[in-house]
Structures are given as structure tokens and as C-alpha cells.
Design a protein around this motif. Sequence first.
Motif, PDB file in Angstrom:
ATOM      1  N   ILE A   1     -10.928  -4.394  -3.414  1.00 31.28           N
ATOM      2  CA  ILE A   1     -10.215  -3.277  -4.207  1.00 31.28           C
ATOM      3  C   ILE A   1     -10.970  -1.948  -4.338  1.00 31.28           C
ATOM      4  O   ILE A   1     -12.095  -2.117  -4.864  1.00 31.28           O
ATOM      5  CB  ILE A   1      -9.746  -3.901  -5.671  1.00 31.28           C
ATOM      6  CG1 ILE A   1      -8.807  -5.227  -5.292  1.00 31.28           C
ATOM      7  CG2 ILE A   1      -8.978  -2.756  -6.375  1.00 31.28           C
ATOM      8  CD1 ILE A   1      -9.049  -5.883  -6.821  1.00 31.28           C
TER       9      ILE A   1
ATOM     10  N   PHE B   1       0.800  -1.183  -0.019  1.00 24.94           N
ATOM     11  CA  PHE B   1       0.022   0.026  -0.012  1.00 24.94           C
ATOM     12  C   PHE B   1       0.839   1.203  -0.075  1.00 24.94           C
ATOM     13  O   PHE B   1       0.505   2.395   0.159  1.00 24.94           O
ATOM     14  CB  PHE B   1      -0.856   0.056   1.421  1.00 24.94           C
ATOM     15  CG  PHE B   1      -1.711  -1.195   1.332  1.00 24.94           C
ATOM     16  CD1 PHE B   1      -2.657  -1.774   0.425  1.00 24.94           C
ATOM     17  CD2 PHE B   1      -1.435  -1.926   2.430  1.00 24.94           C
ATOM     18  CE1 PHE B   1      -3.202  -2.983   0.526  1.00 24.94           C
ATOM     19  CE2 PHE B   1      -2.104  -3.283   2.615  1.00 24.94           C
ATOM     20  CZ  PHE B   1      -3.120  -3.562   1.891  1.00 24.94           C
TER      21      PHE B   1
ATOM     22  N   LEU C   1      -5.775  -7.493   0.738  1.00 30.96           N
ATOM     23  CA  LEU C   1      -7.349  -7.209   1.366  1.00 30.96           C
ATOM     24  C   LEU C   1      -8.443  -7.792   0.386  1.00 30.96           C
ATOM     25  O   LEU C   1      -9.604  -7.637   1.053  1.00 30.96           O
ATOM     26  CB  LEU C   1      -7.486  -5.693   1.475  1.00 30.96           C
ATOM     27  CG  LEU C   1      -6.599  -4.794   2.237  1.00 30.96           C
ATOM     28  CD1 LEU C   1      -6.883  -3.477   2.423  1.00 30.96           C
ATOM     29  CD2 LEU C   1      -6.880  -5.530   3.818  1.00 30.96           C
TER      30      LEU C   1
ATOM     31  N   VAL D   1      -8.514   2.483  -6.601  1.00 31.60           N
ATOM     32  CA  VAL D   1      -7.470   1.664  -6.961  1.00 31.60           C
ATOM     33  C   VAL D   1      -7.858   1.110  -8.269  1.00 31.60           C
ATOM     34  O   VAL D   1      -7.086   1.097  -9.361  1.00 31.60           O
ATOM     35  CB  VAL D   1      -7.200   0.748  -5.890  1.00 31.60           C
ATOM     36  CG1 VAL D   1      -6.044  -0.368  -6.373  1.00 31.60           C
ATOM     37  CG2 VAL D   1      -6.454   1.634  -4.688  1.00 31.60           C
TER      38      VAL D   1
ATOM     39  N   ASN E   1      -0.378  -0.934  -6.811  1.00 34.89           N
ATOM     40  CA  ASN E   1      -1.470  -0.819  -5.817  1.00 34.89           C
ATOM     41  C   ASN E   1      -2.729  -1.642  -6.091  1.00 34.89           C
ATOM     42  O   ASN E   1      -3.137  -2.342  -5.245  1.00 34.89           O
ATOM     43  CB  ASN E   1      -2.321   0.732  -6.182  1.00 34.89           C
ATOM     44  CG  ASN E   1      -1.288   1.678  -5.902  1.00 34.89           C
ATOM     45  OD1 ASN E   1      -0.345   1.620  -5.120  1.00 34.89           O
ATOM     46  ND2 ASN E   1      -1.377   2.694  -6.498  1.00 34.89           N
TER      47      ASN E   1
ATOM     48  N   ASP F   1      -1.462  -5.138  -4.649  1.00 33.16           N
ATOM     49  CA  ASP F   1      -1.378  -5.081  -3.128  1.00 33.16           C
ATOM     50  C   ASP F   1      -2.822  -5.183  -2.490  1.00 33.16           C
ATOM     51  O   ASP F   1      -2.867  -5.981  -1.728  1.00 33.16           O
ATOM     52  CB  ASP F   1      -0.841  -3.509  -2.674  1.00 33.16           C
ATOM     53  CG  ASP F   1       0.608  -3.511  -2.810  1.00 33.16           C
ATOM     54  OD1 ASP F   1       1.347  -4.790  -3.229  1.00 33.16           O
ATOM     55  OD2 ASP F   1       1.471  -2.669  -2.549  1.00 33.16           O
ATOM     56  N   PHE F   2      -3.912  -4.391  -2.993  1.00 35.40           N
ATOM     57  CA  PHE F   2      -5.079  -4.598  -2.549  1.00 35.40           C
ATOM     58  C   PHE F   2      -5.550  -5.637  -2.483  1.00 35.40           C
ATOM     59  O   PHE F   2      -6.162  -6.529  -1.968  1.00 35.40           O
ATOM     60  CB  PHE F   2      -5.865  -3.363  -3.060  1.00 35.40           C
ATOM     61  CG  PHE F   2      -5.909  -2.096  -2.239  1.00 35.40           C
ATOM     62  CD1 PHE F   2      -6.595  -1.810  -1.288  1.00 35.40           C
ATOM     63  CD2 PHE F   2      -4.796  -1.287  -2.647  1.00 35.40           C
ATOM     64  CE1 PHE F   2      -6.265  -0.782  -0.097  1.00 35.40           C
ATOM     65  CE2 PHE F   2      -4.753  -0.085  -1.880  1.00 35.40           C
ATOM     66  CZ  PHE F   2      -5.696   0.227  -0.692  1.00 35.40           C
ATOM     67  N   SER F   3      -5.703  -6.285  -4.054  1.00 38.05           N
ATOM     68  CA  SER F   3      -6.086  -7.806  -4.174  1.00 38.05           C
ATOM     69  C   SER F   3      -5.614  -8.889  -3.500  1.00 38.05           C
ATOM     70  O   SER F   3      -6.265  -9.753  -2.831  1.00 38.05           O
ATOM     71  CB  SER F   3      -6.044  -8.109  -5.593  1.00 38.05           C
ATOM     72  OG  SER F   3      -6.799  -9.137  -6.227  1.00 38.05           O
TER      73      SER F   3
END
Length: 193
Positions: A142, A109, A139, A146, A131, A134-136
Motif C-alpha cells: 500500500i 485503482f 498488490l 494511499v 483505494n 484495491d491496493f491491499s
Amino acid sequence: MVYVPSILFALLASYRDDNLPARVPYVFPAPGTDPVADALRARRPNNTLLDLDGVLNNNTIPGTMRELIILRSAVISNAAYIWIQHEPVARSEGLTTAQLQTIRFAPPFSGLTPGTTFHGTLAPELVAALNFADFSLSLVHIPDAVYNGLSEFLSDSQMVLATATVGFYALTARFVVGLNIDDKMGVPVPIPQ
């Protein structure tokens, strides 16, 4: 998880698929023109690609972005095996040592805004891909900002492929680490030199 007996896997890999139609066109790069396809051929008893390979080779995400997503999955999941297999492919697609070091060392992130000092080595589309990955990977959810940040650079069908690539390599990372493939479970992701 589906269990595929080794005899069935060997049988599937031992002959050429019959090229029955799929919903997307098959892409079979000629020998010597694609390092990934050549690596797949080398693993097969008859040095040919399966229909599944032809579908997967239809990926139209830019090679640098595809490999960034794959390498980022290795970093987030601490899957040294994936990094070792894909760093040469990433370099052949044009990622530099400085870019690989950014992919390797950027905290999750950290690239929320393109152009930050830490990501000075990455073009805006690669920051957007970092980005997104990282989110996928971390966490699953998304955020719209992003997702939209990456969709500025990719078509709708490429966004599907980017999402599938992240998902596939998240599974792959868990598979290779969980089974300690090539005794790499406790090995840190290599530092690009």
C-alpha cells in the motif's frame, strides 16, 4: 491452514464462552439491535454470541466503510458469495444502490484521486477506503499516499482494523471460492439493483 475437525467446531459453537478477559473489550449488541450479531446468533445452537464475536463486534470503522472494504474484496476476488451475504448489511449501514454500483464496477485503482467522475457517488472517505482496499487486495503493498489518504479519516487503531478487515476478507474470498461454497465459484458478483 489449521484443520478444525467438525466435532470440535460443533463443540465450540454449542456453548457460551466463559467471558475470560481479552486485550480489547467485548461488545455484545443486544438482540434486535445489530443485523450482523443477530445473524451470528441465528447460526448458533443456543442463539448466543461467542467471545470471538464480542471482540470482532468491537470494530469501530464506520459501517459504510467496513462494508465497502468487504464488498470490494468480493469484487476483486470474484467472490459472489461474499457479495450476496454483505450487500444487505451494506444497505442497512447506509450504502445506496448508486454507491454499491460504484463499488461493484469501478476498475481497480480507478480512484487514485478523490473526486473523479467515476467516484462521484462516494464521499472522500469512501474513495480513500476503496483505494486502500484495491491496493491491499491486488498488490499487498500500500503506497504511503494511499495509506495516508485513509488515515486522514481513521485513527491509528481504526487503520489496524481496516487492514485486518481487508486481510480477513481476502482470506475469506479465497476460502469460499476455493471450496465453491454454496456453488458460487463460477457465479459473477451480482449487480446491485
